[in-house]
Design a protein around this motif. Structure first.
Motif, PDB file in Angstrom:
ATOM      1  N   ARG A 140       5.936   0.123   7.655  1.00 12.84           N
ATOM      2  CA  ARG A 140       5.365  -0.830   6.695  1.00 12.84           C
ATOM      3  C   ARG A 140       5.171  -2.202   7.342  1.00 12.84           C
TER       4      ARG A 140
ATOM      5  N   LEU B  48       3.812   7.248   3.645  1.00 11.86           N
ATOM      6  CA  LEU B  48       4.176   7.926   2.401  1.00 11.86           C
ATOM      7  C   LEU B  48       5.368   8.854   2.606  1.00 11.86           C
TER       8      LEU B  48
ATOM      9  N   ARG C 173       9.167   0.190  -1.664  1.00 10.74           N
ATOM     10  CA  ARG C 173       8.008   1.083  -1.570  1.00 10.74           C
ATOM     11  C   ARG C 173       6.851   0.629  -2.462  1.00 10.74           C
ATOM     12  N   THR C 174       6.857  -0.646  -2.872  1.00 11.82           N
ATOM     13  CA  THR C 174       5.697  -1.168  -3.597  1.00 11.82           C
ATOM     14  C   THR C 174       4.432  -0.848  -2.817  1.00 11.82           C
ATOM     15  N   CYS C 175       3.386  -0.431  -3.512  1.00  9.24           N
ATOM     16  CA  CYS C 175       2.130  -0.032  -2.862  1.00  9.24           C
ATOM     17  C   CYS C 175       1.650  -1.117  -1.902  1.00  9.24           C
TER      18      CYS C 175
ATOM     19  N   LYS D  75      -1.855  -2.646  -2.638  1.00  4.51           N
ATOM     20  CA  LYS D  75      -2.053  -3.128  -4.012  1.00  4.51           C
ATOM     21  C   LYS D  75      -3.151  -4.191  -4.101  1.00  4.51           C
TER      22      LYS D  75
ATOM     23  N   ALA E  77      -6.024   7.832   0.325  1.00  3.10           N
ATOM     24  CA  ALA E  77      -5.898   6.782  -0.696  1.00  3.10           C
ATOM     25  C   ALA E  77      -7.251   6.155  -0.988  1.00  3.10           C
TER      26      ALA E  77
ATOM     27  N   PHE F 169       2.008   0.166  -9.529  1.00  2.00           N
ATOM     28  CA  PHE F 169       2.159   0.071  -8.075  1.00  2.00           C
ATOM     29  C   PHE F 169       3.623   0.220  -7.665  1.00  2.00           C
TER      30      PHE F 169
ATOM     31  N   THR G  31      -7.075   7.012  -5.240  1.00  2.00           N
ATOM     32  CA  THR G  31      -6.502   6.211  -6.319  1.00  2.00           C
ATOM     33  C   THR G  31      -7.461   5.183  -6.911  1.00  2.00           C
TER      34      THR G  31
END
Length: 548
Positions: free
Chosen positions: A147, A136, A485-487, A490, A331, A480, A335
């Motif tokens: 990532r 993050l 930086r797309t989750c 997801k 998380a 998302f 979320t």
């Protein structure tokens, strides 16, 4: 003496030494102000000056109006209607933010996020203090490396294996609810569902990510669940805290002031670090002893341990490994549980939708597999995505331009000078806001029924309008986000969402405790959470009975 003679460094130092501390301080203050003025002038020249709402506060601009509003998305949408698809809003202490409500502009922004558009100083300071320098917090090449190291843990193959974990957690909750309802004389019970969704999500991420059962669904009291409940359960900031947070947008050092709220976050961070360290030590020991299932190396904790020992580009330091674990814990508790709670509220408000969903699940028969959850239950899919559309856990994001840029628009806007333009220039240092919730439920983008909970829109070819189809992101939603930086979690989150909802709706009937018109508000905190008006903390009590 020549007035334009430049003094030598030695003479300048002599002057400073001979001068009073006051004069030295004034000199530095003047230099600081001069630099600020130069930057402001450059910003005004390099940035397209756009229309926008007037300042309502000399200190806060309109930032406090947005912060205290129960529906900041409506404010953003109203401004887009009045001033155009991109506009400026006055912010803290004379700062200005550019707000993007145009699908093409947003797509351009997300494609360049983490490189051209980066985290604000306050975001970096808060993330480093609370969860460390993990995915993050990271930006640019560091973010890409972290990532890439974590991606295998969130592949379709990995999540397929975790579906049984999702079922185990929700069936444990079902058993507890059955016991509560059986002990009731009326055949139903009032259950505070948000707390249960928190613990379903926490136990799930514990087992799925770290092969550890926190036992929160069994009522087991451990430090991490106590801290999460304390931090998230009473998260309404005071007026003083609101002022601190707003001013910290300009002066991040304010976050160092030891307020009660900051002390709570610090304690949460220390607790998460202790738990993460214990899990890492245990997992390293098991790895060395070759204990555990085959394929464990592709679990989240397995990949983290593997990355520590790599000398390749995917190597992560011990500090980064610890940060990833804290992010996943946070998380896991946050979320998904917020999204599940909102879904249960919407189903309680719309009994016809709830009945139709239950009919689909009962007609299907046994608990669906991973592949069946993805493809064979269209109404469940529609309910999940409609809830994600209306109630994104993160309603907006603010970024800082790290370089000058030109953003294209899908339709022209009028500038402050009265000219029309189909692109805007952005200077380095500009704050950019993406109002995620406003885009997700914009009437201009989603049609006149955009504010309604209407799962049917996902079932027909023309249910998603032309303007909505221009929005890039998962299923034309910004929930998302998009781009680099797309989750990462997801698919994990959606599969957990579908699994939990399928079991609960098939076995229980949900109603608002005080009737379908019970008002629900948003409790502000780390994440905005639903709360029935009048309840303490983030209470969402629903009347629940077993479906016979």
């Amino acid at each position: 003496m020549n007035l334009f003679t430049i003094p030598s460094p030695s003479s300048l130092w002599t002057t400073l030494r001979s001068g009073s501390a006051f004069h030295v301080a004034c000199s530095f203050a003047a230099l600081w102000a001069f630099v600020k003025v130069l930057r402001m002038l450059r910003w005004r020249v390099k940035t397209t000056q756009l229309l926008g709402p007037p300042r309502t506060s000399l200190v806060y601009g309109v930032s406090r109006d947005l912060a205290v509003s129960q529906d900041s998305a409506a404010i953003y949408e109203r401004c887009a209607t009045e001033y155009g698809v991109v506009y400026m809003i006055p912010s803290i202490l004379g700062r200005t933010r550019v707000v993007l409500c145009d699908p093409r502009a947003i797509a351009h922004f997300y494609a360049r996020e983490t490189w051209t558009y980066v985290q604000t100083p306050i975001s970096l300071a808060f993330l480093e203090a609370s969860v460390g320098k993990g995915i993050l917090w990271a930006q640019g090449e560091t973010h890409r490396r972290q990532r890439k190291a974590l991606t295998p843990a969130f592949s379709n193959a990995a999540i397929r294996k975790l579906t049984s974990v999702f079922y185990d957690s929700v069936y444990k909750a079902k058993g507890k609810w059955d016991t509560v309802i059986e002990s009731s004389k009326d055949g139903d019970a009032v259950i505070e569902v948000q707390n249960w969704m928190n613990h379903i999500s926490l136990d799930t991420v514990g087992i799925a990510g770290f092969s550890h059962d926190f036992g929160s669904l069994d009522g087991k009291s451990v430090s991490v669940t106590e801290m999460f409940d304390s931090t998230f359960g009473n998260n309404q900031p005071s007026t003083v805290n609101e002022v601190f947070i707003l001013l910290a947008l300009v002066f991040p050092i304010i976050l160092k002031i030891p307020t009660e709220r900051q002390k709570l976050f610090k304690k949460l961070s220390v607790t998460m670090e202790q738990i993460s360290n214990e899990l890492l030590i245990r997992s390293r020991r098991e790895k060395d002893a070759n204990i555990g299932e085959r394929g464990q190396e592709n679990s989240i904790i397995g990949l983290l341990i593997k990355s520590e020992g790599q000398d390749t580009e995917l190597h992560m330091s011990e500090e980064e490994v610890m940060a990833q674990m804290k992010v996943l814990l946070l998380a896991g508790y946050g979320t998904t549980s917020v999204s599940l709670t909102w879904a249960l509220i919407e189903l309680s408000r719309h009994p016809d939708v709830q009945t139709r969903l239950r009919d689909e699940l009962l007609a299907f028969g046994p608990d669906p597999t991973y592949d069946q959850l993805k493809a064979n239950l269209p109404y469940l899919d529609a309910v999940v995505h409609e809830s994600l559309r209306l109630h994104p856990p993160a309603p907006e994001s603010i970024r800082l331009a790290a370089a000058d840029d030109v953003i294209p628009l899908s339709e022209p806007v009028r500038t402050m000078s009265g000219n029309m333009t189909d692109s805007i220039s952005i200077a380095k240092g500009t704050w950019i806001t993406i109002p995620i919730a406003a885009i997700n439920r914009s009437s201009t983008i989603w049609g006149p029924d955009a504010k309604e909970f209407k799962p049917d829109r996902w079932l027909t070819e023309d249910g998603i309008g032309g303007k909505a189809k221009e929005v890039q992101g998962h299923r034309h939603l910004l929930t998302f986000v998009d781009g680099p930086r797309t989750c990462l979690g997801k698919d994990f989150a959606i599969m957990e969402f579908k699994t939990v909802l399928s079991v609960l709706v098939k076995n229980f009937v949900f109603e608002m405790r005080d009737g379908p018109d019970t008002p629900v508000e948003v409790a502000r905190g780390i994440l905005p959470r639903p709360r029935v008006v009048g309840e303490d903390g983030t209470g969402v009590p629903l009347r629940i009975r077993r479906y016979e």
